[in-house]
Scaffold this motif. Structure first.
Motif, mmCIF file in Angstrom:
data_model
loop_
_atom_site.group_PDB
_atom_site.id
_atom_site.type_symbol
_atom_site.label_atom_id
_atom_site.label_comp_id
_atom_site.label_asym_id
_atom_site.label_seq_id
_atom_site.Cartn_x
_atom_site.Cartn_y
_atom_site.Cartn_z
ATOM 1 N N ASN A 167 -4.999 -7.074 -1.422
ATOM 2 C CA ASN A 167 -5.909 -6.652 -0.351
ATOM 3 C C ASN A 167 -5.519 -5.294 0.202
ATOM 4 O OD1 ASN A 167 -7.223 -9.122 -0.580
ATOM 5 N ND2 ASN A 167 -6.062 -10.076 1.078
ATOM 6 N N THR A 168 -4.224 -5.089 0.444
ATOM 7 C CA THR A 168 -3.747 -3.830 1.020
ATOM 8 C C THR A 168 -4.025 -2.663 0.083
ATOM 9 O OG1 THR A 168 -1.983 -5.036 2.178
ATOM 10 C CG2 THR A 168 -1.747 -2.653 1.999
ATOM 11 N N ILE A 175 -6.414 -2.520 -2.119
ATOM 12 C CA ILE A 175 -7.862 -2.274 -2.117
ATOM 13 C C ILE A 175 -8.217 -1.344 -0.957
ATOM 14 C CG2 ILE A 175 -10.125 -3.340 -1.689
ATOM 15 C CD1 ILE A 175 -9.144 -5.773 -3.274
ATOM 16 N N TYR A 176 -7.681 -1.635 0.230
ATOM 17 C CA TYR A 176 -7.890 -0.739 1.375
ATOM 18 C C TYR A 176 -7.388 0.660 1.049
ATOM 19 C CZ TYR A 176 -8.248 -5.217 3.880
ATOM 20 O OH TYR A 176 -8.585 -6.486 4.290
ATOM 21 N N GLN A 184 -10.242 3.312 0.974
ATOM 22 C CA GLN A 184 -10.365 3.914 2.298
ATOM 23 C C GLN A 184 -9.711 5.285 2.418
ATOM 24 O OE1 GLN A 184 -7.660 4.025 4.877
ATOM 25 N NE2 GLN A 184 -9.052 5.077 6.247
ATOM 26 N N LYS A 231 -13.844 -7.185 3.942
ATOM 27 C CA LYS A 231 -13.052 -6.018 3.516
ATOM 28 C C LYS A 231 -13.777 -4.722 3.860
ATOM 29 C CE LYS A 231 -10.459 -8.046 -0.373
ATOM 30 N NZ LYS A 231 -11.040 -9.395 -0.433
ATOM 31 N N ILE A 267 -12.473 -1.586 6.218
ATOM 32 C CA ILE A 267 -12.451 -0.209 5.721
ATOM 33 C C ILE A 267 -13.252 0.713 6.636
ATOM 34 C CG2 ILE A 267 -13.251 1.283 3.840
ATOM 35 C CD1 ILE A 267 -12.515 -1.019 1.920
ATOM 36 N N VAL A 302 -6.845 -5.932 10.955
ATOM 37 C CA VAL A 302 -6.983 -7.195 10.228
ATOM 38 C C VAL A 302 -6.819 -8.388 11.168
ATOM 39 C CG1 VAL A 302 -5.984 -8.635 8.416
ATOM 40 C CG2 VAL A 302 -6.220 -6.177 8.055
ATOM 41 N N THR A 319 -10.670 -9.952 11.642
ATOM 42 C CA THR A 319 -10.916 -11.078 10.726
ATOM 43 C C THR A 319 -9.817 -12.135 10.760
ATOM 44 O OG1 THR A 319 -9.797 -9.966 8.883
ATOM 45 C CG2 THR A 319 -12.151 -9.537 9.162
ATOM 46 N N THR A 344 -8.661 -10.993 3.573
ATOM 47 C CA THR A 344 -8.416 -9.668 4.154
ATOM 48 C C THR A 344 -6.982 -9.502 4.646
ATOM 49 O OG1 THR A 344 -9.201 -10.438 6.321
ATOM 50 C CG2 THR A 344 -10.825 -9.397 4.878
ATOM 51 N N SER A 404 -3.319 -8.496 5.230
ATOM 52 C CA SER A 404 -2.493 -7.363 4.808
ATOM 53 C C SER A 404 -1.036 -7.799 4.722
ATOM 54 C CB SER A 404 -2.635 -6.205 5.802
ATOM 55 O OG SER A 404 -2.113 -6.584 7.071
#
Length: 305
Positions: A84-85, A87-88, A92, A171, A175, A246, A250, A258, A260
């Protein structure tokens, strides 16, 4: 009795003594922050490193060597948090930096009116409270929030998007929130650098027939290369330490979609049965990631000389 000659006049002797006193005073000023940094920064780092080699519940810890580090590779929750981290990070950070650079170039235009207002408005999110703006985003992107209502009224969607409860859209919400808050922060670095560029460089390029597009990629980007590298590194470090958005938007859900790495560290320490040794291990995994990514970024974007 013969007097011992020092070779120094009384004035020079006083000057030398005063110089030593000044140096001593300077060292005393330096000593205070060195002690404070050592006690409140380096000492906790060393203790956390030692703690990462221990395991146990609560304060009942004992050394287990590298067991915690081996455990990382089989911990599905940790691997999910890392995924997840990243992906950010991958989505982002580039979007934010490109947007910040684009805005900085626009605000550096001498023909633009009300530049002070626009600069303040874009930078303002940076100084807002992390918790406050996260809560606002949570309600804005709720099922009945203003974002869904606006999109429905504009006939862009037929039913509300589940921004908070759907794994994909949750997510996206995170972002958007991070980009909104930190774009202005990076924009200030680019803008201050652009204002130090000699205008005659662009004037010469314009006389030679270079278009605005060519000037941007052939002049602006190369001149801002050190600042771009700096903002890339700091943004990478900040994203790897992502926590407030986060937790407050969420809570890591739905189903850890989501979460982190920093939130997982918090959960290991305070939400689950306390496992401080393993939490310290996860913390040092961030240190390793930061070191690796910083070295890669310096290799790719650093000065080849």
């Amino acid at each position: 009795m013969e007097t011992i000659k020092t070779g120094l006049s009384p004035q020079k002797h006083k000057s030398s003594k005063g110089s030593r006193q000044i140096h001593l005073t300077g060292w005393l000023f330096v000593l205070v922050p060195v002690i404070m940094i050592s006690v409140f920064y380096f000492y906790p780092m060393i203790q956390a490193l030692i703690l990462s080699f221990k395991t146990g519940r609560g304060s009942n810890l004992h050394f287990t060597g590298f067991d915690n580090y081996i455990r990382l590779f089989s911990d599905t929750t940790f691997l999910t948090a890392v995924k997840n981290t990243f992906i950010y990070l991958i989505i982002q950070v580039p979007v934010m930096l490109v947007l910040a650079l684009f805005i900085a170039v626009l605000l550096n235009d001498e023909r633009l009116k009300f530049k002070g207002f626009f600069r303040t408005a874009i930078f303002l999110p940076t100084v807002t409270s992390l918790v406050a703006y996260s809560v606002v985003f949570k309600y804005m992107f709720g099922a009945e929030g203003i974002i869904n209502k606006s999109l429905v009224n504009l006939h862009l969607i037929s039913e509300p998007i589940q921004w908070i409860t759907d794994p994909f859209w949750a997510k996206v919400t995170i972002i958007i929130a991070i980009t909104w808050r930190f774009t202005g922060y990076n924009m200030i670095f680019y803008l201050s650098s652009l204002q130090n560029v000699d205008k005659s460089i662009y004037e010469a390029a314009h006389i030679d027939g270079a278009s605005a597009f060519t000037q941007f990629f052939k002049i602006t980007i190369p001149l801002l290369k050190p600042i771009i590298l700096f903002t890339t590194i700091t943004s990478t470090i900040g994203t790897l330490q992502l926590f407030d958005e986060v937790v407050n938007i969420t809570k890591g859900g739905p189903g850890n979609a989501t979460m982190s790495i920093s939130q997982y560290i918090y959960n290991l320490s305070f939400e689950y049965t306390p496992d401080f040794g393993y939490a310290a291990t996860v913390s040092y995994s961030i240190v390793v990631m930061v070191l690796i990514l910083t070295l890669i970024q310096n290799k790719v974007g650093g000065d080849k000389r």
